[in-house]
Design an enzyme around this catalytic site. Structure first.
Site, PDB file in Angstrom:
ATOM      1  N   ASN A 128      -7.840 -53.780  39.312  1.00  8.33           N
ATOM      2  CA  ASN A 128      -6.899 -52.870  38.638  1.00  8.33           C
ATOM      3  C   ASN A 128      -7.257 -52.725  37.173  1.00  8.33           C
ATOM      4  O   ASN A 128      -8.006 -53.537  36.627  1.00  8.33           O
ATOM      5  CB  ASN A 128      -5.473 -53.458  38.647  1.00  8.33           C
ATOM      6  CG  ASN A 128      -4.838 -53.453  40.020  1.00  8.33           C
ATOM      7  OD1 ASN A 128      -5.188 -52.641  40.871  1.00  8.33           O
ATOM      8  ND2 ASN A 128      -3.919 -54.364  40.236  1.00  8.33           N
ATOM      9  N   ASN A 149       1.038 -71.065  45.159  1.00  5.10           N
ATOM     10  CA  ASN A 149       1.731 -71.716  44.037  1.00  5.10           C
ATOM     11  C   ASN A 149       3.059 -72.250  44.594  1.00  5.10           C
ATOM     12  O   ASN A 149       3.328 -72.155  45.799  1.00  5.10           O
ATOM     13  CB  ASN A 149       1.886 -70.767  42.843  1.00  5.10           C
ATOM     14  CG  ASN A 149       2.797 -69.585  43.146  1.00  5.10           C
ATOM     15  OD1 ASN A 149       3.493 -69.569  44.166  1.00  5.10           O
ATOM     16  ND2 ASN A 149       2.792 -68.601  42.284  1.00  5.10           N
ATOM     17  N   SER A 172       2.674 -76.316  35.303  1.00  3.46           N
ATOM     18  CA  SER A 172       2.468 -77.351  34.281  1.00  3.46           C
ATOM     19  C   SER A 172       2.452 -78.759  34.880  1.00  3.46           C
ATOM     20  O   SER A 172       2.218 -79.731  34.167  1.00  3.46           O
ATOM     21  CB  SER A 172       3.550 -77.251  33.216  1.00  3.46           C
ATOM     22  OG  SER A 172       4.797 -77.402  33.831  1.00  3.46           O
ATOM     23  N   ASP A 205       0.588 -68.708  27.371  1.00  4.13           N
ATOM     24  CA  ASP A 205       0.786 -67.611  28.323  1.00  4.13           C
ATOM     25  C   ASP A 205       0.117 -68.010  29.636  1.00  4.13           C
ATOM     26  O   ASP A 205      -1.095 -68.206  29.671  1.00  4.13           O
ATOM     27  CB  ASP A 205       0.148 -66.331  27.745  1.00  4.13           C
ATOM     28  CG  ASP A 205       0.231 -65.167  28.719  1.00  4.13           C
ATOM     29  OD1 ASP A 205       0.974 -65.262  29.713  1.00  4.13           O
ATOM     30  OD2 ASP A 205      -0.466 -64.165  28.482  1.00  4.13           O
ATOM     31  N   ASP A 226      -5.194 -67.533  39.247  1.00  4.64           N
ATOM     32  CA  ASP A 226      -6.480 -66.886  39.550  1.00  4.64           C
ATOM     33  C   ASP A 226      -7.621 -67.660  38.903  1.00  4.64           C
ATOM     34  O   ASP A 226      -8.690 -67.823  39.491  1.00  4.64           O
ATOM     35  CB  ASP A 226      -6.495 -65.440  39.030  1.00  4.64           C
ATOM     36  CG  ASP A 226      -5.533 -64.559  39.815  1.00  4.64           C
ATOM     37  OD1 ASP A 226      -5.243 -64.885  40.978  1.00  4.64           O
ATOM     38  OD2 ASP A 226      -5.076 -63.539  39.252  1.00  4.64           O
TER      39      ASP A 226
END
Ligand code: ATP
Length: 296
Positions: free
Chosen positions: A11, A177, A216, A239, A245
């Protein structure tokens, strides 16, 4: 296995940073504005290439202005590509406010045109293939059926729209995740112990290696014999966009260099930790040397 192939989305991300997010009908002034390639396929391929693996990105873009931007960006990476043309280039419009809250619209465009016919003449053997969920499910199934036997498949079940048991069971690693692991296992993950339990449910269900990315808190691997926890590297997080990824790309890249899976996850944890210290997805992805310098 000395090569990585990523078959996935590409993208252009357009990111605007502003004080607050616009209401319907409101026009606001953005403080800054960035354009960079995105899509989980392109992100994972860039991460793998930067971590030193011979990497090929296979995907579709539009024969348009944004498609040529992608080609420019990708040309600057040490990355091979088989990029075909479909309808308009996939786009993501991302608004982020001063608290990091975001609003995202994604147009899949050419990513939706990547079909079985496009892959027919591409031979992949003895390699690592990385998949995500931003191209048609039929194409993902075709990849598993066609290439699954002679290659190692790492599937990221993200974004988790349609869940496909055939794809997940047919992969050698699945890398959810916390949110995706909760959805796939049907149990809410609130602690490290919950994540261990969820990995057991997932292993039972899919009979394949499970890596859960715990933000984290690091990550864990359940390979059916043991569950191993990998603690995170301590960094100053700014961030986290694209951290998952970055992790996947680095993990695949390390598997081309060593058969030591635990070591590969340790290094993927380090690379992903470095990626959260800078803004943006791929602009923050480290090179293997950065990881060696920071953590040795
Ligand atoms: P995204 O969707 O933004 O790509 P994700 O939700 O798939 O990310 P996360 O679990 O947030 O992935 O993060 C992936 C990996 O990045 C973690 O497993 C960990 O190794 C590393 N990581 C993320 N956040 C931190 C942090 N604050 N400190 C250290 N490492 C981190």
């Amino acid at each position: 296995m000395n090569r990585v192939f990523v078959i996935g989305s590409i993208n252009v991300d357009i990111l605007m940073l502003s004080d607050h997010l616009p209401e319907p009908g409101e026009t606001i002034k953005a403080g800054s504005f960035y354009v960079y390639p995105g899509g989980k396929g392109a992100n994972q391929a860039i991460s793998s290439a930067r971590m030193g693996a011979n990497t090929t990105l296979i995907g579709k873009i539009g024969n348009d202005y944004f498609g040529s931007l992608i080609k420019d960006f990708i040309g600057k990476e040490n990355l091979n590509s088989i990029i075909m043309y479909g309808q308009k280039t996939g786009m993501a419009f991302i608004n982020v406010d001063k608290n990091g809250k975001n609003m995202i619209s994604v147009f899949s465009g050419a990513n939706n045109d990547l079909r079985e016919e496009d892959l027919k003449d591409i031979k992949i053997d003895n390699s690592i293939i990385m998949l995500q969920q931003e191209i048609p499910m039929d194409t993902i199934e075709y990849v598993i059926k066609t290439y699954g036997r002679n290659n190692l498949i790492i599937t990221d079940p993200s974004p988790i729209n349609e869940i496909n048991d055939f794809v997940l069971s047919g992969s050698d690693y699945i890398t959810p995740n916390e949110v995706e692991a909760s959805k796939l296992s049907g149990m809410h993950i609130n602690s490290r112990e919950d994540a261990f339990k969820a990995s057991e449910i997932l292993y039972k269900k899919y009979q394949t290696n499970i890596i859960i990315k715990l933000g984290s808190y690091g990550s864990l691997l359940n390979n059916g014999n043991e569950i191993r926890y990998f603690k995170p590297s301590t960094v100053n997080a700014r961030d986290t966009t694209g951290a998952g990824d970055c992790f996947n790309g680095a993990f695949a890249a390390m598997l081309t260099k060593t058969s030591d899976v635990n070591k590969s996850i340790e290094i993927a944890n380090m690379a992903a930790a470095l990626s959260v210290t800078e803004y943006g997805a791929f602009p923050s992805f480290p090179y293997l040397n950065d990881v060696k310098t920071k953590f040795n």
